[in-house]
Design a protein around this motif. Structure first.
Motif, PDB file in Angstrom:
ATOM      1  N   SER A 281       3.577  -7.101   5.640  1.00 20.81           N
ATOM      2  CA  SER A 281       4.305  -8.053   4.792  1.00 20.81           C
ATOM      3  C   SER A 281       3.656  -9.430   4.783  1.00 20.81           C
ATOM      4  O   SER A 281       3.900 -10.228   3.886  1.00 20.81           O
ATOM      5  N   THR A 282       2.804  -9.726   5.772  1.00 20.96           N
ATOM      6  CA  THR A 282       2.107 -11.017   5.783  1.00 20.96           C
ATOM      7  C   THR A 282       0.759 -10.927   5.076  1.00 20.96           C
ATOM      8  O   THR A 282       0.026 -11.914   5.022  1.00 20.96           O
ATOM      9  N   GLY A 283       0.410  -9.753   4.596  1.00 17.95           N
ATOM     10  CA  GLY A 283      -0.885  -9.578   3.950  1.00 17.95           C
ATOM     11  C   GLY A 283      -1.994  -9.192   4.904  1.00 17.95           C
ATOM     12  O   GLY A 283      -3.142  -8.992   4.491  1.00 17.95           O
ATOM     13  N   GLN A 284      -1.685  -9.092   6.187  1.00 12.02           N
ATOM     14  CA  GLN A 284      -2.707  -8.740   7.178  1.00 12.02           C
ATOM     15  C   GLN A 284      -3.029  -7.241   7.088  1.00 12.02           C
ATOM     16  O   GLN A 284      -2.128  -6.395   7.102  1.00 12.02           O
ATOM     17  N   ASP A 285      -4.319  -6.919   6.989  1.00  6.24           N
ATOM     18  CA  ASP A 285      -4.776  -5.529   7.111  1.00  6.24           C
ATOM     19  C   ASP A 285      -4.619  -5.128   8.585  1.00  6.24           C
ATOM     20  O   ASP A 285      -5.334  -5.619   9.458  1.00  6.24           O
ATOM     21  N   LEU A 286      -3.669  -4.260   8.849  1.00  9.07           N
ATOM     22  CA  LEU A 286      -3.391  -3.899  10.249  1.00  9.07           C
ATOM     23  C   LEU A 286      -4.555  -3.129  10.877  1.00  9.07           C
ATOM     24  O   LEU A 286      -4.677  -3.087  12.104  1.00  9.07           O
ATOM     25  N   ASN A 287      -5.408  -2.522  10.061  1.00  6.17           N
ATOM     26  CA  ASN A 287      -6.573  -1.854  10.648  1.00  6.17           C
ATOM     27  C   ASN A 287      -7.722  -2.836  10.858  1.00  6.17           C
ATOM     28  O   ASN A 287      -8.879  -2.441  10.960  1.00  6.17           O
TER      29      ASN A 287
END
Ligand SMILES: [Zn+2]
Length: 706
Positions: A281-287
């Motif tokens: 939801s923050t736009g961070q690519d979790l990978n």
């Protein structure tokens, strides 16, 4: 790559035996009346075998063929056509490692439907005659519709792949499986930024072990199904697979779940899945956050790895190159990953998946495959590499997004989605079988990796990959990923002994991560499970720990994406020391030889690796004791330590005693002890990371099971 040679020999033998079968008939033999006379270059011997969501077609090769076309026609029970014939597949020589037994996994249809299949060769673009047809009813979705539990279906299944399973439906389906099957426990490992639960299936037979530590003792395997929210194909496969594992009584399922625990995380990125976005939801690519763990999703996952110790894993994605194979895969390539982990991961991919893909008709290939670009590199922020640096045998899995030229009937969205999901299901099932058959090799690779890492030997590479060599022709892919060698400025030849962090670095507030959910370096190090010594003027993180390859990437200022620029602490003693050694304050021994007793004073820290001690080693009331890849001739006695105790890959010719240590669980693994191993009164019972110790004398007290 253990199987490469045997596969090649097998292919030669197979070609020879096929030549014998398909060669000219003896003059005296008359063809049976029922046999239809073949036309020139007509495909012969077509067979079809049904599996979960795909049908494997196999046929006898036609000499001189450029490629084959696979035709599928919907038919009624009496085999009369109910719709048009469609070319659903194109077989090319680079699909599979052995061309002597061509196979194609036809998929994308609605499971349970009935079809006719035919296959024809093409010379260049000139089509040859079709084979005789084969007919079959495809396998319906697994689970008897009349048996409670088995009859559960996901939203994706009930809408015939028109809709993906929503978060609400996932939680309901997951809870229903948990309720209906003793083999299932669903655990919430954390929450997303927006507060969605991140669930994990824990599956075992007859029931899964009760605690994370008990699960760890079964050498579990892990599937991470959906980190990129807009790549949902693997997640649907995971949910379907969990149902079969929960209820199937076939011998394979019972055998698998009787010997290990299967961990499945359907949706680490629930917020991104709900919004159909790559990031959270923050736009961070979790990978790109598994090392830094700025996001709560990644922190939860990494803490789960710390507690459950999976020995092998797969990480599911989708990939947008329509020219690539069905199933691009890739091992952890970062050069700090122990070679044993890289090799075993490659064996799982090239030794097992390539071989089984050729058998079942799927097309695994190295990530990137044909013209894939600069993908599959060495960022330690990617789970594939993070897990490798945590000594987990693992692979990336990409599901080729569109059908492309080799699967030309995927303009229909549902057909495309089903092919992707059932190719993922095939892969995950193969992964389970690989783990079952190769567990000894996997755990051996892990033990070797842990011993290598705690030795703190060799250069540190901040970024840079091991090469993936091209597989011999007809390789199932046309190009390996880029070389991605480390540049000189990202290599540290002289590895420090430890990193030292200030109070501010360790416990200070951070600005990275979502507001309100930010964590300190101390909290992140704890999630990774690293041991830290509190000294008089800061915090010391020794490198002779199982995750040595990852530590500098986060704590060294030279790291490409580091957390802090910790102070490099170099060894204080190398070479020979004759006479008594009294450690007060801090000592780091590297490749040292001590001829005489060692006494670690209260409050002092001893870090030693690659060293040899003649005489007793005694620490009482130390701040921390790290003794790895060393030999001790004489008794080893570590008591009353305030902080961590790490004893890994030590050859102790004498008794070893750990008593009344007050830090976290002492790590006692892979040691060879000539004499008794005695542990008592430690605040937390010593652990061995499931790497056993060889002890000649009795093991007693808290170490009885190590
Ligand atoms: Zn992805």
């Amino acid at each position: 790559m253990r199987d490469r040679r045997t596969t090649a020999i097998f292919s030669v033998l197979l070609a020879a035996s096929l030549a014998a079968v398909t060669g000219p008939m003896p003059a005296h033999a008359e063809p049976a009346a029922a046999v239809v006379q073949a036309e020139p270059n007509q495909v012969q011997g077509l067979t079809v075998v049904q599996a979960d969501g795909y049908a494997t077609l196999a046929w006898t090769p036609v000499a001189g063929t450029t490629d084959y076309q696979i035709e599928r026609t919907p038919v009624a029970a009496d085999n009369s056509a109910t719709g048009p014939a469609v070319i659903t597949g194109v077989w090319r020589p680079n699909r599979q490692i052995n061309n002597e037994s061509p196979t194609f996994a036809d998929s994308g249809y609605n499971p349970g439907a009935r079809f006719q299949w035919r296959v024809r060769a093409r010379f260049g673009t000139t089509a040859q005659p079709y084979s005789e047809p084969v007919f079959a009813t495809t396998s319906a979705p697994w689970g008897d519709p009349n048996v409670p539990g088995e009859n559960l279906r996901t939203q994706w299944e009930t809408t015939l792949a028109a809709q993906y399973t929503s978060d609400v439906n996932e939680y309901a389906y997951t809870a229903a499986l948990d309720e209906a099957s003793d083999r299932v426990r669903v655990t919430e490992i954390g929450k997303t930024v927006l507060g969605r639960p991140i669930n994990m299936f824990v599956l075992g037979y007859p029931t899964p072990p009760a605690t994370a530590a008990a699960v760890a003792a079964t050498s579990p395997l892990l599937i991470n199904c959906n980190v990129h929210g807009n790549e949902p194909g693997d997640r649907e496969a995971c949910l379907i697979m969990a149902r079969k594992l929960a209820f199937s009584n076939d011998a394979r399922t019972i055998d698998l779940l009787s010997h290990t625990t299967v961990l499945i995380v359907p949706t680490i990125n629930g917020d991104g899945r709900a919004a159909n976005t790559r990031g959270n939801s923050t736009g961070q690519d979790l990978n790109r956050d598994y090392s830094l763990i700025r996001q709560p999703e990644n922190a939860a996952f990494v803490a789960m790895l710390r507690d459950y110790h999976p020995v092998a894993s797969y990480d599911g994605h989708e990939f947008g190159n329509s020219n690539a194979g069905d199933l691009p895969m890739l091992p952890p390539r970062h050069q700090n990953v122990a070679k044993s982990i890289f090799d075993e991961s490659q064996h799982m991919i090239e030794g097992h998946m390539y071989t089984q893909g050729a058998k079942d008709g799927w097309w695994p290939c190295p990530y990137g495959c044909s013209g894939g670009g600069a993908v599959g590199l060495s960022e330690e922020t990617i789970l594939r590499n993070t897990a490798g640096l945590k000594n987990v045998v693992n692979s990336l899995l990409e599901l080729r997004s569109s059908g492309g030229p080799t699967r030309p009937d995927e303009g229909n969205t549902a057909n495309n989605r089903r092919r992707k999901t059932f190719s993922a299901l095939w892969t995950f099932n193969q992964f389970l079988d690989y783990h079952r058959a190769n567990l000894n090799a996997i755990t051996t690779a892990r033990a070797e990796a842990i011993k290598f890492q705690v030795s703190n030997t060799g250069r540190i590479v901040f970024r840079g990959s091991r090469p993936i060599e091209a597989y011999p022709a007809p390789h199932p892919g046309e190009a390996p990923p880029p070389i991605d060698a480390p540049s000189a400025n990202l290599i540290l030849d002289n590895a420090p002994c430890a990193y030292k962090l200030t109070e501010e670095q360790y416990n200070g507030a951070r600005t990275d991560g979502p507001a309100g959910l930010r964590t300190t370096v101390a909290e992140r190090i704890a999630a990774h499970g690293w041991q830290v010594v509190k000294t008089a003027d800061g915090y010391v993180v020794p490198l002779n720990q199982p995750e040595r390859g990852l530590i500098p990437l986060l704590l060294d200022g030279q790291g490409v994406e580091s957390l802090v620029a910790g102070e490099r602490v170099y060894p204080t003693l190398t070479g020979k020391h004759n006479g008594k050694l009294v450690v007060s304050g801090f000592a780091c021994l590297k490749d040292a030889t001590v001829n005489g007793p060692v006494r670690v004073q209260p409050g002092a820290t001893l870090i030693a690796t690659g060293s040899s001690f003649t005489g007793p080693v005694e620490a009482s009331g130390a701040a921390g004791v790290f003794l790895t890849n060393s030999t001790v001739t004489g008794p080893t006695r570590i008591t009353e330590t305030a902080g961590p105790v790490v004893l890994v890959d030590v050859k102790a010719d004498g008794p070893v005693e750990l008593a009344n240590n007050r830090g976290g669980a002492p790590l006692v693994a892979a040691n060879t002890v000539t004499g008794p191993l005695q542990c008592s009164g430690n605040t937390a019972a010593p652990a061995n990371l499931e790497v056993a110790n060889a002890v000649q004398g009795p093991k007693s007290g808290q170490c009885a099971g190590l």
